[in-house]
Design a protein around this motif. Structure first.
Motif, mmCIF file in Angstrom:
data_model
loop_
_atom_site.group_PDB
_atom_site.id
_atom_site.type_symbol
_atom_site.label_atom_id
_atom_site.label_comp_id
_atom_site.label_asym_id
_atom_site.label_seq_id
_atom_site.Cartn_x
_atom_site.Cartn_y
_atom_site.Cartn_z
ATOM 1 N N MET A 103 0.838 -1.204 0.000
ATOM 2 C CA MET A 103 0.000 0.000 0.000
ATOM 3 C C MET A 103 0.876 1.259 0.000
ATOM 4 O O MET A 103 0.590 2.224 -0.713
ATOM 5 C CB MET A 103 -0.923 -0.008 1.219
ATOM 6 N N ALA A 104 1.914 1.239 0.832
ATOM 7 C CA ALA A 104 2.812 2.395 0.897
ATOM 8 C C ALA A 104 3.503 2.603 -0.454
ATOM 9 O O ALA A 104 3.666 3.733 -0.919
ATOM 10 C CB ALA A 104 3.850 2.193 2.004
ATOM 11 N N LEU A 105 3.865 1.500 -1.078
ATOM 12 C CA LEU A 105 4.555 1.599 -2.371
ATOM 13 C C LEU A 105 3.642 2.212 -3.435
ATOM 14 O O LEU A 105 4.042 3.116 -4.182
ATOM 15 C CB LEU A 105 5.042 0.209 -2.799
ATOM 16 N N ILE A 106 2.400 1.776 -3.495
ATOM 17 C CA ILE A 106 1.524 2.315 -4.534
ATOM 18 C C ILE A 106 1.166 3.773 -4.227
ATOM 19 O O ILE A 106 0.972 4.577 -5.152
ATOM 20 C CB ILE A 106 0.267 1.448 -4.759
ATOM 21 N N ALA A 107 1.116 4.126 -2.959
ATOM 22 C CA ALA A 107 0.866 5.530 -2.623
ATOM 23 C C ALA A 107 2.014 6.409 -3.130
ATOM 24 O O ALA A 107 1.792 7.514 -3.635
ATOM 25 C CB ALA A 107 0.672 5.698 -1.120
ATOM 26 N N GLU A 108 3.233 5.914 -3.036
ATOM 27 C CA GLU A 108 4.373 6.675 -3.558
ATOM 28 C C GLU A 108 4.348 6.714 -5.083
ATOM 29 O O GLU A 108 4.665 7.740 -5.702
ATOM 30 C CB GLU A 108 5.697 6.068 -3.079
ATOM 31 N N ALA A 109 3.976 5.593 -5.703
ATOM 32 C CA ALA A 109 3.873 5.561 -7.168
ATOM 33 C C ALA A 109 2.846 6.590 -7.643
ATOM 34 O O ALA A 109 3.018 7.224 -8.690
ATOM 35 C CB ALA A 109 3.498 4.161 -7.643
ATOM 36 N N ALA A 110 1.799 6.772 -6.852
ATOM 37 C CA ALA A 110 0.761 7.735 -7.227
ATOM 38 C C ALA A 110 1.273 9.168 -7.125
ATOM 39 O O ALA A 110 0.850 10.043 -7.889
ATOM 40 C CB ALA A 110 -0.469 7.556 -6.350
ATOM 41 N N GLU A 111 2.165 9.416 -6.166
ATOM 42 C CA GLU A 111 2.723 10.768 -6.069
ATOM 43 C C GLU A 111 3.560 11.084 -7.314
ATOM 44 O O GLU A 111 3.603 12.220 -7.776
ATOM 45 C CB GLU A 111 3.537 10.929 -4.777
ATOM 46 N N LEU A 112 4.194 10.048 -7.845
ATOM 47 C CA LEU A 112 4.920 10.222 -9.108
ATOM 48 C C LEU A 112 3.936 10.545 -10.240
ATOM 49 O O LEU A 112 4.130 11.495 -11.011
ATOM 50 C CB LEU A 112 5.686 8.927 -9.422
#
Lengths: 118, 118, 118, 118
Positions: free
Chosen positions: C32-41
């Motif tokens: 979940m944390a990883l996809i949240a960061e991918a979304a910030e990109l």
């Protein structure tokens, strides 16, 4: 939630209950299912130009239509689990946005459009 | 799209038009905006247990409510740009799911629940 | 995992341990944390044209650089929690892709490029 | 980028070049491909408990391993297109985090752990 969304809400709650899937449908898990569906939408568009994304072939448009359905379905489910009225929430957020981005100040400004999401 | 979603659709189209933001609102770009909002929802839940995700403090619940609103808003926008009726699409997809996952066969089966998303 | 990624892996494991954050770092939560960061990109690029996305202003490029770092960090963490060697996994997947998409057959074909992700 | 990531970077650049896929690999498009892969990872975990997510059956672990590979691959590609050194970026970001979250102040605090991602 009014009318047609309310009807969908009830139907989806029944769908999960009859399959004993409520145990999996915590807000946390549903947020994961929702973003996974959102990503399937993104996948349809990732190698297309913006222009192409307006003009999908019929078969692809039908696939995209059902991805949008999946997102709507999980959105209704998570709102239901949290007791949120989606239509009222959207109305409230639009009012926030209208105050925050007066048309005359942000017209055609991508930077502002970008800040708009934060 | 029926009733309340239809009203929101019209209002959001006007919102974008008045700000001259339609130029940014290709289906491709809107799919990116939608997943970015979905991720903000995920972020609220990422360090919570499933149990905690049911019982959000009032302030956090209000934040989550507005994230759900953002997702609904972009979902309406992208459906509008593609000429998709969200409520009809959801109904159609639910029928597909009802045929695909007969209650008596998949009851309580996480694996089936998982396949359900594919 | 070889060399520099291995050094980062050890450092990040220490970082979490010293803060007693390992309890939050289940593979599920880290995904979940990883996809949240991918979304910030994704957010950085959502209103840009493809052309603009190649030519970011210095300040925005620095922000994007640190988003890439966040994704790399969570990717290392989740691989570590699951005992996966990222470099070996990437090598193995590239070999799969090389067999699946012979250059002479898929050259310049967006459709194939798209299938490539499935 | 040092060593093994540098080798992967060169190999992936060649892979895209030989297939004439560079035309699709704008940073914008690659950010979409990356989040789509991140979502496939999330999908593996969405109906699992946190505990289950640590103990994947061998077959599922292998699928997850290749999802992690896909994320690493696209992360390397986008970093390459933007001229970013991933290892250096990760080191820089870890230093930021170490200053921002002194171990003695945030120990075991989920709320701080949460703020840590913002």
């Amino acid at each position: 939630m009014a009318d047609s969304l309310e009807a969908l809400r009830g139907r989806l709650a029944g769908f999960a209950r009859e399959r004993d899937w409520e145990q999996f449908h915590s807000p946390k898990n549903l947020s994961m299912a929702l973003i996974a569906e959102a990503a399937e939408l993104v996948e349809h568009f990732q190698w297309l130009t913006e222009e192409q994304s307006y003009h999908l072939p019929a078969e692809k448009l039908e696939e995209v239509r059902l991805e949008l359905a999946d997102i709507q379905i999980y959105l209704i489910r998570i709102a239901d689990r949290l007791g949120v009225d989606l239509v009222q929430a959207a109305r409230d957020k639009i009012e926030v946005n209208e105050r925050r981005y007066p048309a005359e100040r942000v017209r055609g400004d991508a930077r502002r459009a970008s800040e708009y999401d934060e």
